[in-house]
Design an enzyme around this catalytic site. Structure first.
Site, PDB file in Angstrom:
ATOM      1  N   ASP A 179      47.855  15.808 -36.751  1.00 11.79           N
ATOM      2  CA  ASP A 179      46.570  15.338 -37.280  1.00 11.79           C
ATOM      3  C   ASP A 179      46.868  14.544 -38.544  1.00 11.79           C
ATOM      4  OD1 ASP A 179      43.928  14.916 -37.786  1.00 11.79           O
ATOM      5  OD2 ASP A 179      43.353  17.027 -37.821  1.00 11.79           O
TER       6      ASP A 179
ATOM      7  N   ASP B 231      43.698   9.403 -34.558  1.00 12.25           N
ATOM      8  CA  ASP B 231      44.546  10.061 -35.557  1.00 12.25           C
ATOM      9  C   ASP B 231      44.993  11.464 -35.173  1.00 12.25           C
ATOM     10  OD1 ASP B 231      42.040  11.183 -35.690  1.00 12.25           O
ATOM     11  OD2 ASP B 231      41.944  11.259 -37.870  1.00 12.25           O
ATOM     12  N   GLU B 232      44.882  11.808 -33.905  1.00  9.64           N
ATOM     13  CA  GLU B 232      45.149  13.196 -33.511  1.00  9.64           C
ATOM     14  C   GLU B 232      45.693  13.234 -32.090  1.00  9.64           C
ATOM     15  OE1 GLU B 232      42.565  17.375 -33.290  1.00  9.64           O
ATOM     16  OE2 GLU B 232      41.563  15.473 -33.701  1.00  9.64           O
TER      17      GLU B 232
END
Length: 449
Positions: A11, A105-106
């Site tokens: 993350d 983003d993960e």
């Protein structure tokens, strides 16, 4: 069931805001808030410095401004965020063929499937190297969780924030989960959490103590069984590589409700064109056109129409969206409009062009070209979005700090410069033009020979 902690969850830390701080030296260490800047905008991401004031994602922007009036408020640069995300995802794919992106983003990674890790030591080394590679390639930080399941790996990355690494040791999972609130478990949202709280269940331990039968009685068979298993740290969900998009859509929220029916129709046409550009950019087509309308009273209506086959023809999508709009009462005003396409495929059906109302006669392509030329000839008002990149003929690269009253204020700096100076120009200054973002990390020269 897997026993080694070889599922990795990455993350990125405050991703959008961190990209902005890396791009803009003057914002490093400062409160940065990224999102829609209009009266109805919401916070997409904020820096850790802004969170100190109580600002968080999905908060109304007006509330954020009250809490942090001196923060930097920026319009998102999604194209640039996507570019940085692709760099990070490339590093993950070097670790394993099984990478499951959840957002820009993960992502989850199955390290064992890539032969990168097989036990706790090799998993920890892989996580340490990944974080170092991300920092070297992008200048950003990411938090890494390592565990034997997806659920626990995500919990570990939350504990690692910001800029850390947590590995959940095999055999410690139940003890770790027990005191945590029920909302920690996947699938427990506000409604389920309230339902459990009313039954006297507030921690994961209390879920396990309640027993499977009681959970099934409270939540239903599927949800009850799944929640009980997770409370016992059982999560067999595999990492699924590259989940396919199920739809492509665009929507706009308006600062002031739109009452004019003609304007609503024009907005729908514009959204349809944007949706098709995104569809074509992904090399896709779709069969079902969807219209979303949120009215003045916050009621949301959705209408859809399914075609004979997949299309990426803007005329077909525009006309389908217009037909759908005819069935919606917009009296009282509209605050949000959206157009989407579902039932995606990677091809089009040629005879769908006939579905456009008023089929084009011979020479229709010339008419389309003529329309396009007319559109291009119309003067376009120059708009300078806060945070977006510009270049000045004399002062070089910078970013928009703000605009209004016929003026635009620009700070001239680059990712590897010192904090730059601020200058103000007329909004129509011919020496000022939009620019592409600069790389966050200077590229190394290619070795000769």
């Amino acid at each position: 069931m897997r026993t080694a902690p070889t599922i990795l969850h990455l993350d990125m830390d405050a991703f959008f805001a961190s990209v902005e701080q890396a791009s803009k030296p003057s914002l490093r260490g400062k409160a940065v808030i990224v999102g829609g800047l209009g009266p109805r905008g919401v916070v997409a991401t904020c820096s850790y410095e802004a969170r100190v004031f109580g600002v968080h994602s999905a908060m109304p922007m007006a509330q954020a401004r009250r809490l942090a009036p001196n923060a930097a408020y920026l319009v998102p640069r999604f194209g640039f965020y996507r570019t940085i995300s692709e760099q990070v995802m490339g590093l993950l794919r070097a670790l394993s063929p099984l990478v499951e992106p959840l957002s820009l983003d993960e992502a989850f990674v199955d390290l064992e499937a890539g032969g990168t890790a097989w036990d706790r030591q090799s998993a920890r080394l892989a996580g340490i190297k990944l974080r170092a590679d991300i920092r070297a390639g992008t200048g950003l930080t990411g938090s890494v969780g390592l565990a034997a399941s997806k659920m626990l790996a995500k919990i570990a990355s939350e504990q690692a924030k910001p800029d850390g690494l947590v590995l959940i040791e095999p055999g410690t999972e139940r003890a770790l989960l027990g005191p945590m609130p029920v909302r920690t478990l996947p699938g427990v949202g506000p409604a389920t959490g309230d339902h459990l709280r009313r039954a006297g269940i507030t921690t994961v331990d209390e879920i396990a103590e309640a027993g499977e039968d009681e959970l099934v009685r409270l939540l239903g068979k599927a949800h009850g069984h799944a929640l009980y298993a997770m409370a016992l740290a059982r999560d067999d969900r595999p990492v699924v590589a590259e989940r396919e998009a199920k739809s492509v859509s665009v929507e706009d929220t308006y600062d002031v409700d739109i009452h004019d029916r003609v304007r609503v129709g024009l907005e729908v046409q514009r959204l349809a064109d944007r949706c098709v550009r995104r569809l074509r950019g992904a090399g896709l087509s779709g069969r079902t056109i969807v219209l979303k309308v949120r009215r003045y009273d916050f009621s949301t209506l959705t209408r859809s129409e399914t075609l004979r086959g997949p299309t990426d023809d803007p005329a077909v999508v525009r006309e389908a969206a217009a037909r759908l709009l005819e069935s919606v009462d917009t009296t009282g005003g509209v605050r949000l409009l959206g157009v989407g396409v579902t039932g995606l495929a990677d091809y089009t059906q040629e005879d769908l062009f006939a579905q456009a109302a008023g089929e084009r006669a011979e020479g229709g392509e010339d008419d389309i070209a003529e329309e396009a030329e007319t559109e291009e000839a119309e003067p376009v008002e120059r708009r300078w979005a806060a945070g977006h990149d510009v270049r000045h003929a004399e002062y070089g690269h910078g970013w928009v700090q703000g605009s209004g009253l016929g003026r635009v204020t620009v700070r001239f700096e680059t990712p590897d410069s010192e904090p730059g100076r601020v200058r103000t120009f007329r909004i129509d200054d011919p020496a000022l033009e939009p620019a592409e973002p600069l790389p966050l990390v200077a590229r190394r020269p290619e070795p000769q020979g």
